[in-house]
Scaffold this active site. Structure first.
Site, PDB file in Angstrom:
ATOM      1  N   ASP A  77      -8.103   1.144   6.465  1.00 24.30           N
ATOM      2  CA  ASP A  77      -6.769   1.753   6.515  1.00 24.30           C
ATOM      3  C   ASP A  77      -6.689   2.712   7.702  1.00 24.30           C
ATOM      4  OD1 ASP A  77      -4.305   2.923   5.976  1.00 24.30           O
ATOM      5  OD2 ASP A  77      -4.945   3.897   4.119  1.00 24.30           O
ATOM      6  N   GLY A  78      -5.732   2.406   8.604  1.00 30.16           N
ATOM      7  CA  GLY A  78      -5.444   3.338   9.685  1.00 30.16           C
ATOM      8  C   GLY A  78      -5.627   2.737  11.060  1.00 30.16           C
TER       9      GLY A  78
ATOM     10  N   GLY B 228      -3.586  11.236   6.288  1.00 31.33           N
ATOM     11  CA  GLY B 228      -2.498  12.206   6.392  1.00 31.33           C
ATOM     12  C   GLY B 228      -1.271  11.728   7.133  1.00 31.33           C
TER      13      GLY B 228
ATOM     14  N   GLY C 246       0.331   0.033   8.631  1.00 25.18           N
ATOM     15  CA  GLY C 246       1.579   0.775   8.512  1.00 25.18           C
ATOM     16  C   GLY C 246       2.483   0.508   9.695  1.00 25.18           C
TER      17      GLY C 246
ATOM     18  N   ASP D   8       1.096   5.393  -0.025  1.00 28.30           N
ATOM     19  CA  ASP D   8       0.334   6.589   0.326  1.00 28.30           C
ATOM     20  C   ASP D   8       0.900   7.809  -0.389  1.00 28.30           C
ATOM     21  OD1 ASP D   8      -1.601   5.596   2.309  1.00 28.30           O
ATOM     22  OD2 ASP D   8       0.187   5.029   3.446  1.00 28.30           O
TER      23      ASP D   8
ATOM     24  N   GLY E 214       0.754   8.320   9.434  1.00 24.67           N
ATOM     25  CA  GLY E 214       0.792   6.976   9.984  1.00 24.67           C
ATOM     26  C   GLY E 214       0.813   7.062  11.507  1.00 24.67           C
ATOM     27  N   GLY E 215       0.547   5.934  12.142  1.00 22.58           N
ATOM     28  CA  GLY E 215       0.702   5.842  13.584  1.00 22.58           C
ATOM     29  C   GLY E 215      -0.389   6.506  14.404  1.00 22.58           C
TER      30      GLY E 215
ATOM     31  N   HIS F  63       0.856  -1.189   0.000  1.00 18.84           N
ATOM     32  CA  HIS F  63       0.000   0.000   0.000  1.00 18.84           C
ATOM     33  C   HIS F  63       0.893   1.240   0.000  1.00 18.84           C
ATOM     34  CE1 HIS F  63      -3.689   2.234   1.304  1.00 18.84           C
ATOM     35  NE2 HIS F  63      -2.822   2.991   1.948  1.00 18.84           N
TER      36      HIS F  63
HETATM   37  C1  DX5 Z   1      -2.868   7.432   6.542  1.00 18.92           C
HETATM   38  C2  DX5 Z   1      -2.465   6.428   5.497  1.00 18.92           C
HETATM   39  C3  DX5 Z   1      -2.248   5.074   6.006  1.00 18.92           C
HETATM   40  C4  DX5 Z   1      -1.092   4.927   6.965  1.00 18.92           C
HETATM   41  C5  DX5 Z   1      -1.442   3.808   7.885  1.00 18.92           C
HETATM   42  O1  DX5 Z   1      -3.201   8.609   5.905  1.00 18.92           O
HETATM   43  O2  DX5 Z   1      -3.460   6.356   4.506  1.00 18.92           O
HETATM   44  O3  DX5 Z   1      -2.098   4.143   4.936  1.00 18.92           O
HETATM   45  O4  DX5 Z   1       0.115   4.644   6.329  1.00 18.92           O
HETATM   46  O5  DX5 Z   1      -0.554   3.802   8.941  1.00 18.92           O
HETATM   47  P1  DX5 Z   1      -0.960   3.164  10.358  1.00 18.92           P
HETATM   48  O6  DX5 Z   1      -1.285   1.730  10.115  1.00 18.92           O
HETATM   49  O7  DX5 Z   1       0.250   3.363  11.181  1.00 18.92           O
HETATM   50  O8  DX5 Z   1      -2.168   3.929  10.879  1.00 18.92           O
HETATM   51 ZN    ZN Z   2      -3.265   4.722   3.055  1.00 19.09          ZN
END
Ligand code: DX5
Ligand code: ZN
Length: 257
Positions: free
Chosen positions: A211-212, A178, A233, A71, A180-181, A69
């Site tokens: 996602d997220g 926007g 992520g 981003d 990760g984490g 995936h």
């Molecule tokens: C957030 C992204 C996600 C992100 C997920 O805007 O679209 O794909 O990389 O990261 P995690 O799993 O850490 O929330």
């Molecule tokens: Zn994403």
């Protein structure tokens, strides 16, 4: 339609899995894995070591990632700026598995062809960013990629409902797009369940994606709510051992689905 017929500048056709029409899920290697092994985890590259991108792709594939995936953020639709087609192309050259490209950009309809050429097997666009979601989804399909429609946590299912007949997948964001984490927002569970019910009632075939904020705590509930493509992520990239992280998340998802 075979994307290869219309695309001449595609960088690494030898690594691309067969492109199928939206109705051709049965021929898709990702679909085959979903049928036999249940929900799949798609590692998000956002937090990986971009100084060693090809090595990271290799490690994730060795760890069993069924797809990756990516981003794409433009600093406008979301505050952060990440990368664009050049990096997608680089990942395409390094990867054997399908790529999902998640466009968090304004006016995504202007760059659909470019991202398919760069190597997107699944192209995910946000309903909030589109003036004519149907036309954009149709364009993605016409270029041979899977067309997925994403919705942010505050966007109700009713916003995507009119376009479900054009979707190969729906991506329910469980964090604000926007970064990760972030912490998982449980509003996603109700939305996944609602989309699963609509799919059942309409006998539709779109994939449910999330996602997220996915972790060992949240992966079970999203799978129970119907998620099949589960983006993770930090839960993968911040783990010492990618294999263990992906295996555990997929095991928990399968148990709960
Ligand atoms: C957030 C992204 C996600 C992100 C997920 O805007 O679209 O794909 O990389 O990261 P995690 O799993 O850490 O929330
Ligand atoms: Zn994403």
């Amino acid at each position: 339609m075979d994307a290869g017929a219309s695309i001449t500048r595609r960088p690494s056709a030898k690594h691309r899995p067969p492109v199928t029409s939206p109705a051709g899920h049965a021929l898709d290697p990702l679909a085959a894995r979903l049928e036999t092994r249940g929900p799949v985890v798609l590692p998000a590259l956002l937090l990986c070591d971009f100084g060693h991108l090809a090595r990271e792709v290799e490690r994730l594939e060795e760890a069993g990632a069924a797809a990756l995936h990516l981003d794409v953020m433009d600093g406008r639709f979301v505050p952060q700026l990440t990368y664009g087609m050049v990096v997608v192309e680089a990942v395409r050259r390094a990867a054997k598995v399908p790529l999902e490209v998640h466009l968090m950009i304004e006016q995504p309809e202007r760059t659909i062809v470019d991202y398919v050429r760069a190597g997107a097997d699944i192209l995910t666009v946000h309903v909030e960013a589109l003036s004519d979601p149907r036309a954009t989804l149709e364009e993605i399909s016409a270029h041979g990629a899977k067309a997925h429609l994403a919705c942010s946590p505050a966007t109700p299912v009713e916003r995507v409902e009119p376009f479900l007949d054009r979707c190969d997948g729906v991506l329910v964001m469980s964090v604000e797009p926007g970064y990760g984490g972030q912490r998982f927002n449980p509003v996603a569970l109700d939305k996944l369940a609602a989309l699963a019910e609509i799919r059942r009632l309409r006998n539709a075939g779109y994939r449910l994606c999330v996602d997220g904020g996915i972790s060992t705590e949240t992966v079970g509930p999203v799978a129970a709510a119907g998620a099949e493509l589960i983006v993770a992520g930090s839960a993968v990239i911040r783990a010492q051992n990618y294999t263990r992280a992906i295996t555990e998340l997929e095991h928990l998802a399968r148990e709960a689905a």
